[in-house]
Design a protein around this motif. Structure first.
Motif, PDB file in Angstrom:
ATOM      1  N   LEU A 178       0.848  -1.186   0.000  1.00 42.86           N
ATOM      2  CA  LEU A 178       0.000   0.000   0.000  1.00 42.86           C
ATOM      3  C   LEU A 178       0.885   1.238   0.000  1.00 42.86           C
ATOM      4  O   LEU A 178       1.874   1.313   0.740  1.00 42.86           O
ATOM      5  CB  LEU A 178      -0.907   0.031   1.234  1.00 42.86           C
ATOM      6  CG  LEU A 178      -1.928  -1.097   1.380  1.00 42.86           C
ATOM      7  CD1 LEU A 178      -2.742  -0.906   2.654  1.00 42.86           C
ATOM      8  CD2 LEU A 178      -2.841  -1.170   0.161  1.00 42.86           C
ATOM      9  N   GLY A 179       0.524   2.204  -0.840  1.00 37.63           N
ATOM     10  CA  GLY A 179       1.225   3.478  -0.876  1.00 37.63           C
ATOM     11  C   GLY A 179       0.357   4.559  -0.257  1.00 37.63           C
ATOM     12  O   GLY A 179      -0.796   4.735  -0.647  1.00 37.63           O
ATOM     13  N   LEU A 180       0.891   5.260   0.735  1.00 41.21           N
ATOM     14  CA  LEU A 180       0.146   6.301   1.430  1.00 41.21           C
ATOM     15  C   LEU A 180       0.899   7.618   1.360  1.00 41.21           C
ATOM     16  O   LEU A 180       2.112   7.648   1.131  1.00 41.21           O
ATOM     17  CB  LEU A 180      -0.087   5.925   2.898  1.00 41.21           C
ATOM     18  CG  LEU A 180      -0.869   4.639   3.149  1.00 41.21           C
ATOM     19  CD1 LEU A 180       0.088   3.513   3.532  1.00 41.21           C
ATOM     20  CD2 LEU A 180      -1.921   4.827   4.233  1.00 41.21           C
ATOM     21  N   SER A 181       0.171   8.701   1.567  1.00 38.68           N
ATOM     22  CA  SER A 181       0.804  10.010   1.651  1.00 38.68           C
ATOM     23  C   SER A 181       0.612  10.565   3.050  1.00 38.68           C
ATOM     24  O   SER A 181      -0.366  10.253   3.733  1.00 38.68           O
ATOM     25  CB  SER A 181       0.201  10.972   0.620  1.00 38.68           C
ATOM     26  OG  SER A 181      -1.165  11.216   0.904  1.00 38.68           O
ATOM     27  N   ALA A 182       1.566  11.370   3.482  1.00 40.60           N
ATOM     28  CA  ALA A 182       1.505  12.026   4.785  1.00 40.60           C
ATOM     29  C   ALA A 182       2.068  13.434   4.629  1.00 40.60           C
ATOM     30  O   ALA A 182       2.980  13.654   3.822  1.00 40.60           O
ATOM     31  CB  ALA A 182       2.300  11.247   5.826  1.00 40.60           C
ATOM     32  N   PRO A 183       1.543  14.407   5.380  1.00 42.35           N
ATOM     33  CA  PRO A 183       1.972  15.793   5.180  1.00 42.35           C
ATOM     34  C   PRO A 183       3.391  16.078   5.642  1.00 42.35           C
ATOM     35  O   PRO A 183       4.042  16.978   5.116  1.00 42.35           O
ATOM     36  CB  PRO A 183       0.951  16.596   5.999  1.00 42.35           C
ATOM     37  CG  PRO A 183       0.427  15.632   7.014  1.00 42.35           C
ATOM     38  CD  PRO A 183       0.440  14.293   6.349  1.00 42.35           C
ATOM     39  N   ASP A 184       3.891  15.327   6.625  1.00 41.96           N
ATOM     40  CA  ASP A 184       5.216  15.608   7.188  1.00 41.96           C
ATOM     41  C   ASP A 184       5.940  14.282   7.408  1.00 41.96           C
ATOM     42  O   ASP A 184       5.719  13.596   8.406  1.00 41.96           O
ATOM     43  CB  ASP A 184       5.065  16.366   8.512  1.00 41.96           C
ATOM     44  CG  ASP A 184       6.388  16.880   9.055  1.00 41.96           C
ATOM     45  OD1 ASP A 184       7.439  16.287   8.726  1.00 41.96           O
ATOM     46  OD2 ASP A 184       6.383  17.861   9.819  1.00 41.96           O
ATOM     47  N   LEU A 185       6.809  13.926   6.481  1.00 44.92           N
ATOM     48  CA  LEU A 185       7.495  12.639   6.574  1.00 44.92           C
ATOM     49  C   LEU A 185       8.509  12.615   7.716  1.00 44.92           C
ATOM     50  O   LEU A 185       8.744  11.564   8.322  1.00 44.92           O
ATOM     51  CB  LEU A 185       8.193  12.324   5.253  1.00 44.92           C
ATOM     52  CG  LEU A 185       7.279  12.069   4.047  1.00 44.92           C
ATOM     53  CD1 LEU A 185       8.115  11.684   2.832  1.00 44.92           C
ATOM     54  CD2 LEU A 185       6.256  10.983   4.346  1.00 44.92           C
ATOM     55  N   THR A 186       9.107  13.754   8.013  1.00 46.67           N
ATOM     56  CA  THR A 186      10.065  13.799   9.122  1.00 46.67           C
ATOM     57  C   THR A 186       9.369  13.505  10.442  1.00 46.67           C
ATOM     58  O   THR A 186       9.850  12.712  11.263  1.00 46.67           O
ATOM     59  CB  THR A 186      10.753  15.171   9.186  1.00 46.67           C
ATOM     60  OG1 THR A 186      11.438  15.408   7.954  1.00 46.67           O
ATOM     61  CG2 THR A 186      11.746  15.222  10.342  1.00 46.67           C
ATOM     62  N   ASP A 187       8.216  14.135  10.653  1.00 41.85           N
ATOM     63  CA  ASP A 187       7.448  13.882  11.873  1.00 41.85           C
ATOM     64  C   ASP A 187       6.990  12.430  11.931  1.00 41.85           C
ATOM     65  O   ASP A 187       7.045  11.787  12.987  1.00 41.85           O
ATOM     66  CB  ASP A 187       6.244  14.823  11.930  1.00 41.85           C
ATOM     67  CG  ASP A 187       5.359  14.556  13.132  1.00 41.85           C
ATOM     68  OD1 ASP A 187       5.807  14.795  14.267  1.00 41.85           O
ATOM     69  OD2 ASP A 187       4.216  14.082  12.933  1.00 41.85           O
ATOM     70  N   LEU A 188       6.536  11.895  10.788  1.00 38.04           N
ATOM     71  CA  LEU A 188       6.096  10.501  10.747  1.00 38.04           C
ATOM     72  C   LEU A 188       7.248   9.561  11.088  1.00 38.04           C
ATOM     73  O   LEU A 188       7.088   8.617  11.877  1.00 38.04           O
ATOM     74  CB  LEU A 188       5.545  10.172   9.358  1.00 38.04           C
ATOM     75  CG  LEU A 188       5.152   8.717   9.111  1.00 38.04           C
ATOM     76  CD1 LEU A 188       4.028   8.291  10.045  1.00 38.04           C
ATOM     77  CD2 LEU A 188       4.743   8.511   7.655  1.00 38.04           C
ATOM     78  N   HIS A 189       8.417   9.813  10.507  1.00 40.59           N
ATOM     79  CA  HIS A 189       9.591   8.987  10.786  1.00 40.59           C
ATOM     80  C   HIS A 189       9.910   8.995  12.279  1.00 40.59           C
ATOM     81  O   HIS A 189      10.158   7.944  12.892  1.00 40.59           O
ATOM     82  CB  HIS A 189      10.781   9.501   9.981  1.00 40.59           C
ATOM     83  CG  HIS A 189      12.034   8.708  10.168  1.00 40.59           C
ATOM     84  ND1 HIS A 189      12.837   8.832  11.293  1.00 40.59           N
ATOM     85  CD2 HIS A 189      12.635   7.768   9.384  1.00 40.59           C
ATOM     86  CE1 HIS A 189      13.859   8.013  11.196  1.00 40.59           C
ATOM     87  NE2 HIS A 189      13.766   7.362  10.047  1.00 40.59           N
ATOM     88  N   ASP A 190       9.883  10.185  12.881  1.00 43.41           N
ATOM     89  CA  ASP A 190      10.222  10.298  14.299  1.00 43.41           C
ATOM     90  C   ASP A 190       9.191   9.583  15.174  1.00 43.41           C
ATOM     91  O   ASP A 190       9.551   8.920  16.158  1.00 43.41           O
ATOM     92  CB  ASP A 190      10.319  11.766  14.700  1.00 43.41           C
ATOM     93  CG  ASP A 190      11.507  12.467  14.052  1.00 43.41           C
ATOM     94  OD1 ASP A 190      12.402  11.759  13.540  1.00 43.41           O
ATOM     95  OD2 ASP A 190      11.536  13.716  14.045  1.00 43.41           O
ATOM     96  N   ARG A 191       7.911   9.711  14.830  1.00 42.44           N
ATOM     97  CA  ARG A 191       6.869   9.053  15.627  1.00 42.44           C
ATOM     98  C   ARG A 191       6.974   7.535  15.528  1.00 42.44           C
ATOM     99  O   ARG A 191       6.824   6.823  16.525  1.00 42.44           O
ATOM    100  CB  ARG A 191       5.482   9.531  15.181  1.00 42.44           C
ATOM    101  CG  ARG A 191       5.139  10.932  15.668  1.00 42.44           C
ATOM    102  CD  ARG A 191       3.691  11.295  15.439  1.00 42.44           C
ATOM    103  NE  ARG A 191       3.395  11.509  14.037  1.00 42.44           N
ATOM    104  CZ  ARG A 191       2.562  10.778  13.323  1.00 42.44           C
ATOM    105  NH1 ARG A 191       1.943   9.747  13.875  1.00 42.44           N
ATOM    106  NH2 ARG A 191       2.343  11.048  12.056  1.00 42.44           N
ATOM    107  N   LEU A 192       7.232   7.026  14.338  1.00 43.29           N
ATOM    108  CA  LEU A 192       7.392   5.583  14.180  1.00 43.29           C
ATOM    109  C   LEU A 192       8.616   5.086  14.946  1.00 43.29           C
ATOM    110  O   LEU A 192       8.576   4.036  15.601  1.00 43.29           O
ATOM    111  CB  LEU A 192       7.512   5.233  12.697  1.00 43.29           C
ATOM    112  CG  LEU A 192       6.247   5.429  11.853  1.00 43.29           C
ATOM    113  CD1 LEU A 192       6.565   5.241  10.376  1.00 43.29           C
ATOM    114  CD2 LEU A 192       5.147   4.466  12.280  1.00 43.29           C
TER     115      LEU A 192
END
Length: 233
Positions: A178-192
């Motif tokens: 599945l391919g998804l989009s997110a507004p802030d990849l840096t924030d997503l990376h840090d949260r994960l």
């Protein structure tokens, strides 16, 4: 992905939850009996992507149309399901993908979500033959074509079904990622990372491996502005 609710379908032997992902929903399904199709899928293939659902204005009409084209139907008539009135098509008629058609009992209203489902990746034996078949069966239209002959993109509203040759995906036919989009990849990376989820950085995006997501590879790209169209996957 916020939850849209959980259900238990005793008649189908499953427990399920729906998660909102932009204009689409991701359905999580767990068998509660060993004699169900979902249980057999898990026994033979393990956790992963199970089926692809297209919303239909009239599932009974679509079944009649598809039956006339020699598509193999698992359900000759619609039946009650989590998504409304549903019916399944056999994978042998859909390039190895179990396809569900669903007519919701009422209009689908989804909450605003930070992550949006944008692409369903499918591995197939013949990219162009499958593309022609999906256009005829489901009304998908050609999308922007990536370079090369081994990938074709088909669009349904804002969602892209990307067909790739098995040799490119190093796997068997069927749903691949599945391919998804997110507004802030840096924030997503840090949260994960804070939750101990392994993340691989790729050009223009992030990949969460299937070992961390119950067998479903997730590919995140930066969100771009676009309009919503109801769909499910």
């Amino acid at each position: 992905m916020p939850s849209c609710g959980t259900w238990r379908r005793a008649d189908q032997g499953v427990r399920a939850a729906l998660l909102a992902a932009g204009s689409c929903e991701v359905e999580l399904v767990e068998p509660v009996r060993s004699d169900t199709g979902v249980a057999r899928f898990l026994d033979s293939r393990g956790e992963g992507l199970h089926h692809l659902c297209f919303e239909s204005d009239d599932v009974e009409r679509d079944l009649e149309r598809l039956a006339a084209t020699d598509v193999t139907l698992i359900d000759a008539r619609p039946r009650p399901g989590l998504a409304g009135r549903i019916a399944f098509l056999h994978p042998r008629s859909c390039a190895g993908v179990l396809v569900e058609l669903a007519t919701p009992a009422e209009p689908v209203r989804l909450p605003v979500t930070p992550a949006t489902l944008e692409v369903v990746h499918v591995a197939v034996e013949s990219v162009h033959e499958t593309a022609a078949g999906y256009q005829n069966l489901f009304g998908l239209i050609p999308g922007p074509a990536p370079p090369g002959e081994s990938v074709v993109q088909l669009r349904l509203g804002r969602v892209v079904v990307q067909l790739a040759a098995q040799s490119r995906t190093h796997g068997r036919s069927g749903l691949a990622a599945l391919g998804l989009s997110a507004p802030d990849l840096t924030d997503l990376h840090d949260r994960l990372a804070r939750h101990g989820v392994p993340v691989e950085t790729i050009a223009g995006g992030l990949v969460v491996p299937p070992a961390a997501t119950h067998g479903v590879p997730l590919i995140f790209r930066r969100a771009e502005a676009s309009t919503d169209t109801p769909a499910r996957a």
